[in-house]
Write a protein that holds these residues in place. Structure first.
Motif, PDB file in Angstrom:
ATOM      1  N   SER A   1     -18.938  -8.585 -28.061  1.00 52.63           N
ATOM      2  CA  SER A   1     -19.388  -9.554 -27.066  1.00 52.63           C
ATOM      3  C   SER A   1     -18.991 -10.941 -27.530  1.00 52.63           C
ATOM      4  O   SER A   1     -18.820 -11.183 -28.726  1.00 52.63           O
ATOM      5  CB  SER A   1     -20.905  -9.492 -26.905  1.00 52.63           C
ATOM      6  OG  SER A   1     -21.289  -8.252 -26.383  1.00 52.63           O
ATOM      7  N   PHE A   2     -18.881 -11.843 -26.596  1.00 52.83           N
ATOM      8  CA  PHE A   2     -18.528 -13.228 -26.897  1.00 52.83           C
ATOM      9  C   PHE A   2     -19.820 -14.004 -27.140  1.00 52.83           C
ATOM     10  O   PHE A   2     -20.630 -14.170 -26.237  1.00 52.83           O
ATOM     11  CB  PHE A   2     -17.718 -13.815 -25.749  1.00 52.83           C
ATOM     12  CG  PHE A   2     -16.387 -13.139 -25.583  1.00 52.83           C
ATOM     13  CD1 PHE A   2     -15.250 -13.672 -26.175  1.00 52.83           C
ATOM     14  CD2 PHE A   2     -16.279 -11.966 -24.866  1.00 52.83           C
ATOM     15  CE1 PHE A   2     -14.026 -13.048 -26.038  1.00 52.83           C
ATOM     16  CE2 PHE A   2     -15.055 -11.325 -24.725  1.00 52.83           C
ATOM     17  CZ  PHE A   2     -13.927 -11.864 -25.317  1.00 52.83           C
ATOM     18  N   LEU A   3     -20.031 -14.445 -28.384  1.00 52.67           N
ATOM     19  CA  LEU A   3     -21.251 -15.162 -28.748  1.00 52.67           C
ATOM     20  C   LEU A   3     -21.223 -16.596 -28.241  1.00 52.67           C
ATOM     21  O   LEU A   3     -22.236 -17.129 -27.805  1.00 52.67           O
ATOM     22  CB  LEU A   3     -21.444 -15.141 -30.259  1.00 52.67           C
ATOM     23  CG  LEU A   3     -21.480 -13.732 -30.885  1.00 52.67           C
ATOM     24  CD1 LEU A   3     -21.574 -13.822 -32.391  1.00 52.67           C
ATOM     25  CD2 LEU A   3     -22.616 -12.919 -30.310  1.00 52.67           C
TER      26      LEU A   3
ATOM     27  N   ALA B   1     -17.848 -19.894 -27.413  1.00 56.77           N
ATOM     28  CA  ALA B   1     -16.435 -20.096 -27.085  1.00 56.77           C
ATOM     29  C   ALA B   1     -15.484 -19.687 -28.205  1.00 56.77           C
ATOM     30  O   ALA B   1     -14.320 -19.400 -27.951  1.00 56.77           O
ATOM     31  CB  ALA B   1     -16.190 -21.552 -26.708  1.00 56.77           C
ATOM     32  N   THR B   2     -15.955 -19.631 -29.456  1.00 60.37           N
ATOM     33  CA  THR B   2     -15.045 -19.337 -30.576  1.00 60.37           C
ATOM     34  C   THR B   2     -15.507 -18.195 -31.470  1.00 60.37           C
ATOM     35  O   THR B   2     -14.852 -17.911 -32.469  1.00 60.37           O
ATOM     36  CB  THR B   2     -14.849 -20.587 -31.452  1.00 60.37           C
ATOM     37  OG1 THR B   2     -16.115 -21.009 -31.936  1.00 60.37           O
ATOM     38  CG2 THR B   2     -14.181 -21.709 -30.677  1.00 60.37           C
ATOM     39  N   HIS B   3     -16.607 -17.507 -31.142  1.00 60.83           N
ATOM     40  CA  HIS B   3     -17.126 -16.447 -32.008  1.00 60.83           C
ATOM     41  C   HIS B   3     -17.400 -15.174 -31.222  1.00 60.83           C
ATOM     42  O   HIS B   3     -17.852 -15.230 -30.078  1.00 60.83           O
ATOM     43  CB  HIS B   3     -18.415 -16.901 -32.706  1.00 60.83           C
ATOM     44  CG  HIS B   3     -18.201 -18.050 -33.622  1.00 60.83           C
ATOM     45  ND1 HIS B   3     -18.363 -19.356 -33.209  1.00 60.83           N
ATOM     46  CD2 HIS B   3     -17.809 -18.103 -34.911  1.00 60.83           C
ATOM     47  CE1 HIS B   3     -18.097 -20.163 -34.221  1.00 60.83           C
ATOM     48  NE2 HIS B   3     -17.746 -19.423 -35.275  1.00 60.83           N
ATOM     49  N   ILE B   4     -17.134 -14.032 -31.876  1.00 55.85           N
ATOM     50  CA  ILE B   4     -17.420 -12.725 -31.292  1.00 55.85           C
ATOM     51  C   ILE B   4     -18.265 -11.928 -32.275  1.00 55.85           C
ATOM     52  O   ILE B   4     -18.236 -12.169 -33.484  1.00 55.85           O
ATOM     53  CB  ILE B   4     -16.127 -11.945 -30.943  1.00 55.85           C
ATOM     54  CG1 ILE B   4     -15.241 -11.746 -32.177  1.00 55.85           C
ATOM     55  CG2 ILE B   4     -15.376 -12.625 -29.813  1.00 55.85           C
ATOM     56  CD1 ILE B   4     -14.026 -10.847 -31.955  1.00 55.85           C
ATOM     57  N   GLY B   5     -19.010 -10.972 -31.753  1.00 53.87           N
ATOM     58  CA  GLY B   5     -19.809 -10.077 -32.584  1.00 53.87           C
ATOM     59  C   GLY B   5     -19.840  -8.703 -31.953  1.00 53.87           C
ATOM     60  O   GLY B   5     -19.937  -8.575 -30.734  1.00 53.87           O
ATOM     61  N   GLY B   6     -19.754  -7.667 -32.780  1.00 52.51           N
ATOM     62  CA  GLY B   6     -19.756  -6.314 -32.237  1.00 52.51           C
ATOM     63  C   GLY B   6     -19.604  -5.284 -33.328  1.00 52.51           C
ATOM     64  O   GLY B   6     -20.150  -5.425 -34.424  1.00 52.51           O
ATOM     65  N   GLY B   7     -18.813  -4.250 -33.045  1.00 50.74           N
ATOM     66  CA  GLY B   7     -18.641  -3.173 -33.999  1.00 50.74           C
ATOM     67  C   GLY B   7     -17.301  -2.482 -33.841  1.00 50.74           C
ATOM     68  O   GLY B   7     -16.612  -2.636 -32.834  1.00 50.74           O
ATOM     69  N   MET B   8     -16.950  -1.724 -34.877  1.00 50.29           N
ATOM     70  CA  MET B   8     -15.702  -0.959 -34.877  1.00 50.29           C
ATOM     71  C   MET B   8     -15.956   0.391 -35.534  1.00 50.29           C
ATOM     72  O   MET B   8     -16.688   0.472 -36.530  1.00 50.29           O
ATOM     73  CB  MET B   8     -14.616  -1.693 -35.657  1.00 50.29           C
ATOM     74  CG  MET B   8     -13.287  -0.935 -35.688  1.00 50.29           C
ATOM     75  SD  MET B   8     -11.970  -1.816 -36.546  1.00 50.29           S
ATOM     76  CE  MET B   8     -12.157  -1.185 -38.196  1.00 50.29           C
ATOM     77  N   ILE B   9     -15.384   1.432 -34.959  1.00 54.02           N
ATOM     78  CA  ILE B   9     -15.404   2.762 -35.571  1.00 54.02           C
ATOM     79  C   ILE B   9     -13.968   3.121 -35.897  1.00 54.02           C
ATOM     80  O   ILE B   9     -13.110   3.146 -35.027  1.00 54.02           O
ATOM     81  CB  ILE B   9     -16.029   3.820 -34.643  1.00 54.02           C
ATOM     82  CG1 ILE B   9     -17.445   3.424 -34.259  1.00 54.02           C
ATOM     83  CG2 ILE B   9     -16.024   5.182 -35.330  1.00 54.02           C
ATOM     84  CD1 ILE B   9     -18.098   4.347 -33.260  1.00 54.02           C
ATOM     85  N   TRP B  10     -13.705   3.370 -37.176  1.00 55.82           N
ATOM     86  CA  TRP B  10     -12.374   3.722 -37.665  1.00 55.82           C
ATOM     87  C   TRP B  10     -12.295   5.227 -37.821  1.00 55.82           C
ATOM     88  O   TRP B  10     -13.238   5.853 -38.289  1.00 55.82           O
ATOM     89  CB  TRP B  10     -12.127   3.021 -39.008  1.00 55.82           C
ATOM     90  CG  TRP B  10     -10.851   3.411 -39.669  1.00 55.82           C
ATOM     91  CD1 TRP B  10     -10.697   4.250 -40.727  1.00 55.82           C
ATOM     92  CD2 TRP B  10      -9.536   2.976 -39.315  1.00 55.82           C
ATOM     93  NE1 TRP B  10      -9.379   4.378 -41.058  1.00 55.82           N
ATOM     94  CE2 TRP B  10      -8.643   3.601 -40.207  1.00 55.82           C
ATOM     95  CE3 TRP B  10      -9.033   2.133 -38.334  1.00 55.82           C
ATOM     96  CZ2 TRP B  10      -7.273   3.393 -40.143  1.00 55.82           C
ATOM     97  CZ3 TRP B  10      -7.670   1.941 -38.276  1.00 55.82           C
ATOM     98  CH2 TRP B  10      -6.810   2.557 -39.168  1.00 55.82           C
TER      99      TRP B  10
END
Length: 141
Positions: free
Chosen positions: A107-109, A111-120
């Motif tokens: 998600s866009f926190l 204008a310049t930062h994002i937060g979320g997750g990744m599954i590799w």
């Protein structure tokens, strides 16, 4: 359109931290086929309120040297936004390389930062989960 680039900090539940780079650009959807009954759509929209949600196609790559090696993983996905909000709501990516499956959601926190997750390595015994924080690089860098 220029690429949007984020410097990433990935952290696993065990506290393992990795640095990476996410690059993507917005691409155009192909024109919709067929025609709609405009009068029926207008009549339906007047009967009940509706919310417009915009969906745009994205493509790019992610590089996390410890995971991806020297070659970044190509990714493709979608970004969802409401017409009334200044920032997009959410973005979803999947790997375009079947040998290196991954899924990213953020998600866009602001204008310049994002937060979320990744599954590799989604769906394998070597699956790794990471939380994701990103800071956008300035354009032209």
């Amino acid at each position: 359109m220029d690429e949007i680039i984020y410097d990433l900090l990935l952290k696993s539940p065990q506290g393992f931290m990795l640095l990476g780079t996410l690059r993507f650009r917005i691409t155009e959807f192909e024109a919709a086929q067929g025609t709609a009954d405009v009068s029926a759509l207008l009549a339906e929209s007047l009967e009940r309120p509706f919310i417009n949600m915009d969906v745009q196609r994205l493509e790019g790559s992610i590089a996390v040297q410890f995971l991806t090696g020297l070659r970044p993983v190509p990714i493709e996905g979608l970004v969802f936004s409401f017409g009334m909000l200044p920032l997009p709501l959410n973005a979803l990516f999947n790997s375009a390389d079947p040998a290196r499956p991954l899924t990213i959601q953020f998600s866009f926190l602001d204008a310049t930062h994002i937060g979320g997750g990744m599954i590799w390595q989604v769906g394998t015994a070597r699956e790794l989960k990471f939380s994701l924080l990103g800071t956008q690089r300035g354009f032209g860098m």
